[in-house]
Every structure is written in structure tokens, then in C-alpha cells.
Design a protein around this motif. Structure first.
Motif, PDB file in Angstrom:
ATOM      1  N   UNK A 189       0.782  -1.272  -0.057  1.00 36.65           N
ATOM      2  CA  UNK A 189       0.063   0.210  -0.018  1.00 36.65           C
ATOM      3  C   UNK A 189       0.682   1.337  -0.040  1.00 36.65           C
ATOM      4  N   UNK A 190       0.267   2.475  -0.357  1.00 35.46           N
ATOM      5  CA  UNK A 190       1.189   3.638  -0.429  1.00 35.46           C
ATOM      6  C   UNK A 190       1.441   4.035   0.823  1.00 35.46           C
ATOM      7  N   UNK A 191       2.694   4.347   1.024  1.00 33.30           N
ATOM      8  CA  UNK A 191       3.361   5.005   2.373  1.00 33.30           C
ATOM      9  C   UNK A 191       3.425   3.911   3.350  1.00 33.30           C
ATOM     10  N   UNK A 192       3.486   2.558   2.961  1.00 33.34           N
ATOM     11  CA  UNK A 192       3.917   1.223   3.749  1.00 33.34           C
ATOM     12  C   UNK A 192       5.433   0.808   3.571  1.00 33.34           C
ATOM     13  N   UNK A 193       6.248   1.695   2.735  1.00 30.89           N
ATOM     14  CA  UNK A 193       7.299   1.444   2.652  1.00 30.89           C
ATOM     15  C   UNK A 193       8.251   2.698   2.707  1.00 30.89           C
ATOM     16  N   UNK A 194       9.342   2.376   3.421  1.00 36.15           N
ATOM     17  CA  UNK A 194      10.085   3.944   3.327  1.00 36.15           C
ATOM     18  C   UNK A 194      11.335   3.857   3.903  1.00 36.15           C
ATOM     19  N   UNK A 195      12.266   4.126   3.230  1.00 35.91           N
ATOM     20  CA  UNK A 195      13.697   4.274   4.020  1.00 35.91           C
ATOM     21  C   UNK A 195      14.055   2.978   4.837  1.00 35.91           C
ATOM     22  N   UNK A 196      13.811   1.988   4.309  1.00 36.35           N
ATOM     23  CA  UNK A 196      14.059   0.733   5.194  1.00 36.35           C
ATOM     24  C   UNK A 196      13.329   0.155   5.807  1.00 36.35           C
ATOM     25  N   UNK A 231      10.644   6.061  13.790  1.00 45.03           N
ATOM     26  CA  UNK A 231       9.769   5.896  12.581  1.00 45.03           C
ATOM     27  C   UNK A 231       8.433   6.648  13.129  1.00 45.03           C
ATOM     28  N   UNK A 232       8.034   7.720  12.404  1.00 46.36           N
ATOM     29  CA  UNK A 232       7.121   8.559  12.482  1.00 46.36           C
ATOM     30  C   UNK A 232       5.907   8.123  11.642  1.00 46.36           C
ATOM     31  N   UNK A 233       4.854   7.744  12.377  1.00 41.94           N
ATOM     32  CA  UNK A 233       3.489   7.270  11.471  1.00 41.94           C
ATOM     33  C   UNK A 233       2.417   8.202  11.426  1.00 41.94           C
ATOM     34  N   UNK A 234       1.664   8.252  10.442  1.00 44.34           N
ATOM     35  CA  UNK A 234       0.543   8.869  10.223  1.00 44.34           C
ATOM     36  C   UNK A 234      -0.532   8.020  10.232  1.00 44.34           C
ATOM     37  N   UNK A 235      -1.423   8.369  11.264  1.00 40.38           N
ATOM     38  CA  UNK A 235      -2.365   7.265  11.713  1.00 40.38           C
ATOM     39  C   UNK A 235      -3.704   8.051  11.654  1.00 40.38           C
ATOM     40  N   UNK A 236      -4.455   7.593  10.649  1.00 41.83           N
ATOM     41  CA  UNK A 236      -5.711   8.182  10.356  1.00 41.83           C
ATOM     42  C   UNK A 236      -6.779   7.267  10.371  1.00 41.83           C
ATOM     43  N   UNK A 267      -8.028   2.222  10.964  1.00 42.59           N
ATOM     44  CA  UNK A 267      -7.174   3.369  10.431  1.00 42.59           C
ATOM     45  C   UNK A 267      -6.433   3.272   9.066  1.00 42.59           C
ATOM     46  N   UNK A 268      -6.051   4.285   8.532  1.00 39.98           N
ATOM     47  CA  UNK A 268      -5.414   4.471   7.117  1.00 39.98           C
ATOM     48  C   UNK A 268      -3.813   4.593   7.897  1.00 39.98           C
ATOM     49  N   UNK A 269      -2.792   3.919   7.630  1.00 41.56           N
ATOM     50  CA  UNK A 269      -1.518   4.219   8.137  1.00 41.56           C
ATOM     51  C   UNK A 269      -0.424   4.573   7.128  1.00 41.56           C
ATOM     52  N   UNK A 270       0.381   5.338   7.357  1.00 40.73           N
ATOM     53  CA  UNK A 270       1.701   5.413   6.159  1.00 40.73           C
ATOM     54  C   UNK A 270       2.851   5.818   7.073  1.00 40.73           C
ATOM     55  N   UNK A 271       4.158   5.634   6.744  1.00 41.80           N
ATOM     56  CA  UNK A 271       5.126   6.205   7.373  1.00 41.80           C
ATOM     57  C   UNK A 271       5.490   7.398   6.706  1.00 41.80           C
TER      58      UNK A 271
END
Length: 311
Positions: free
Chosen positions: A62-69, A96-101, A146-150
Motif C-alpha cells: 500500500x502507498x506509504x507502507x515502505x520508506x527508507x528501510x 519511525x513517525x507514522x501518520x495514523x488516520x 485506520x489508514x496508516x503510512x510512514x
């Protein structure tokens, strides 16, 4: 801000995170610490009792589920599981900061997960547990999926990690940065040092600092100024330098000052990390003040002054 910490301390064991440990840590302090170990082959083994928090994504990530290792493994309304891969050459601590909506509302603050002491080439697993019916719960008490992304990944060498508590570092001093203050483009962050050892510590003048970009490379050009008056007055960074001898248990502070001003003369400079040496011969500590220097290219550093340490 809910924070769960995983520690990869013994490379010979596989990663194990228990739901009971997570819940107990959260109940004890509001933010807790659990332990995970990276596998000997460099990859964390399956989590025997951590979840899963939800179904893993089907097909493409999913979009935002993989970032910088960092990769999110699964997520539900109550928790998320993720893994961190250290591609560097030395053990590192990751934040790791997550956006949790949610479907209907958003958390007041986005949660941060940390995984510490990940060996080079290893992958370790972490779990972020925010609980259902907590700050994200609907008025009806029903949980939100929620919708979650890194949104951000930061890492510092474990040997240079800041310390506010726990065992005294080998250097005999703790050094860390506070959350700082920002207003009208002016940024002020405090550096705090405590002598937690058994011998006196002598400070004389200013800490030595080096701003590092997201790739941990020195920011160049950057003008480091002694004191903050050239940037702004009244910041607490203008005390004259003095020789300070800290007895065990005593502390000192310094102030970092900059402006986020962009005059379009060049590309804005972002330097997440600040490598700090309390004295020229001291071991460095890397803090993460998120220096958004704009196009000013200047950073003011206050001299060390005595501070009252918590009893």
C-alpha cells in the motif's frame, strides 16, 4: 504520543514481541519498551506472539507502507507491526513517525515507534500499540480501522544515541535535546548534559556541533555562530563562555538557534541531525532537532551554562 520501543540486543535469537509486554509497558508509563532480537542471518524471525495486528497487504504494498528501510507488515484499529532494516555499517537506533488516520477522525498526535541497537545488515521487528477505544475511539466506543503510512524515518548510530535515563553511558555523561520552540520562523532547541559518572566533568565554552543531512552527510556550506544574537535576541544563547566543573549529578545546558527563512536565493537546507561534542575530546552524540535552515545557512550555538538537574 504513544511510543513503543524494540531492542535488538542478541543477534543469535529471533525477534519476539509479546502482546502482554506491550500492554504492560503502556499501562506502566504511557509509553513503553519491549524487546526484539535480530536473527543471526540478518533478518528477524517470525513474531511468535505479537499479533498479527491485521491482515498483511495483498499484492503490491500500500502507498506509504515502505520508506527508507522500514516496512509496515500489518495494521488494525489497535496496533501496527513493522520491520526495520539497517543498511548501514554500524548498529543503529531507528525512530519511525507514522501518520495514523481513521475513517471518521484523526489522532491529535501521530505515534512514533522506535527500534534500537539494530546490527548492520539486520532486520528487526517492532510493534506500535495505540489500543482501540483510546484517543482514536468514536463517541460510540466503536474502534476505527485506520489508514496508516510512514511519514519519516530517522536513525542514529547506537554508539552516538542521546540518553535521558537508564544506565550511564561509558562517557560518564548524558546528552540529549529537548523538543524546542518555534515561532514566526525562529527555532530554539536546548541541549542538556548531565554528569552521571563518578568523576568531575569540565566544560569550557561552547559545544562543538556538526549539522548532518538526511543521508548523514555534513551540511556545507553552514556558518556556525558562537551565541545567538546574530540570529535573534532573548533566546538564552548569549551568555558569555565560562569554565564549568560539573560534579557527579550536576548538569549544564546550551541553546541552538536558527531561522527557517527562505529568500529563494538557493535551495532550502534541511538537516535532521546535529552531531554534538560537549568538549573537543568527548565522544560525539547525535541528536535530531530537525534543522529547517531555509536559505540562511546560519546556526547559533550558546555557551554551556549550569542547569538544575531533576532530583
Amino acid at each position: 504520543m504513544p511510543t513503543i520501543t524494540a531492542r535488538s540486543a542478541r543477534p543469535a535469537r529471533s525477534a519476539v514481541l509479546t502482546a502482554a509486554a506491550v500492554s504492560a509497558a503502556a499501562l506502566l508509563a504511557g509509553c513503553g519498551e519491549v524487546t526484539a532480537d535480530a536473527g543471526a542471518a540478518g533478518a528477524a524471525g517470525p513474531s511468535a506472539s505479537a499479533g498479527p495486528c491485521g491482515a498483511p497487504p495483498q499484492g503490491a504494498a500500500r502507498e506509504g507502507w515502505v520508506r527508507n528501510g522500514v516496512r509496515i507488515l500489518s495494521v488494525s484499529d489497535a496496533c501496527a507491526e513493522f520491520e526495520v532494516t539497517n543498511t548501514g555499517s554500524e548498529a543503529a537506533d531507528f525512530s519511525v513517525l507514522f501518520e495514523w488516520t481513521g475513517a471518521d477522525e484523526r489522532m491529535n498526535t501521530n505515534p512514533t515507534g522506535t527500534v534500537v541497537a539494530v546490527p548492520p545488515g539486520a532486520t528487526a521487528r517492532g510493534r506500535l500499540d495505540v489500543g482501540s477505544g483510546g484517543p482514536r475511539g468514536l463517541a460510540s466506543g466503536q474502534p476505527i480501522v485506520p489508514g496508516v503510512k510512514i511519514t519519516r524515518v530517522r536513525s542514529v548510530p547506537t554508539a552516538e544515541a542521546p540518553s535521558e535515563g537508564g544506565p550511564c553511558p561509558a562517557s560518564g555523561v548524558r546528552l540529549y535535546a529537548d523538543r524546542g520552540d518555534a515561532a514566526m520562523g525562529l527555532r530554539v532547541v536546548g541541549l542538556h548534559l548531565v554528569n552521571c559518572g563518578t568523576a568531575p566533568v569540565t566544560l569550557n565554552g561552547y559545544p562543538q556541533v556538526q549539522a548532518l543531512d538526511e543521508a548523514h552527510k555534513p551540511v556545507d556550506p553552514l556558518q556556525v555562530l558562537k551565541g545567538g544574537a546574530a540570529i535573534a535576541t532573548g533566546t538564552g544563547a548569549d551568555s558569555p563562555p565560562q569554565r564549568i566543573v560539573l560534579a557527579p549529578g550536576e548538569g549544564a545546558g546550551s541553546t541552538v538557534v536558527w531561522r527557517n527563512t527562505d529568500d529563494a536565493s538557493s535551495e532550502p537546507v534541511l538537516a535532521p541531525y546535529l552531531r554534538v561534542r560537549p568538549t573537543p575530546d568527548a565522544a560525539p552524540v547525535t541528536v535530531t532537532p530537525e534543522l529547517d535552515l531555509g536559505t540562511t545557512g546560519r546556526l547559533g550555538i550558546g555557551a554551556w551554562t549550569r542547569e538544575t538537574t531533576p532530583s
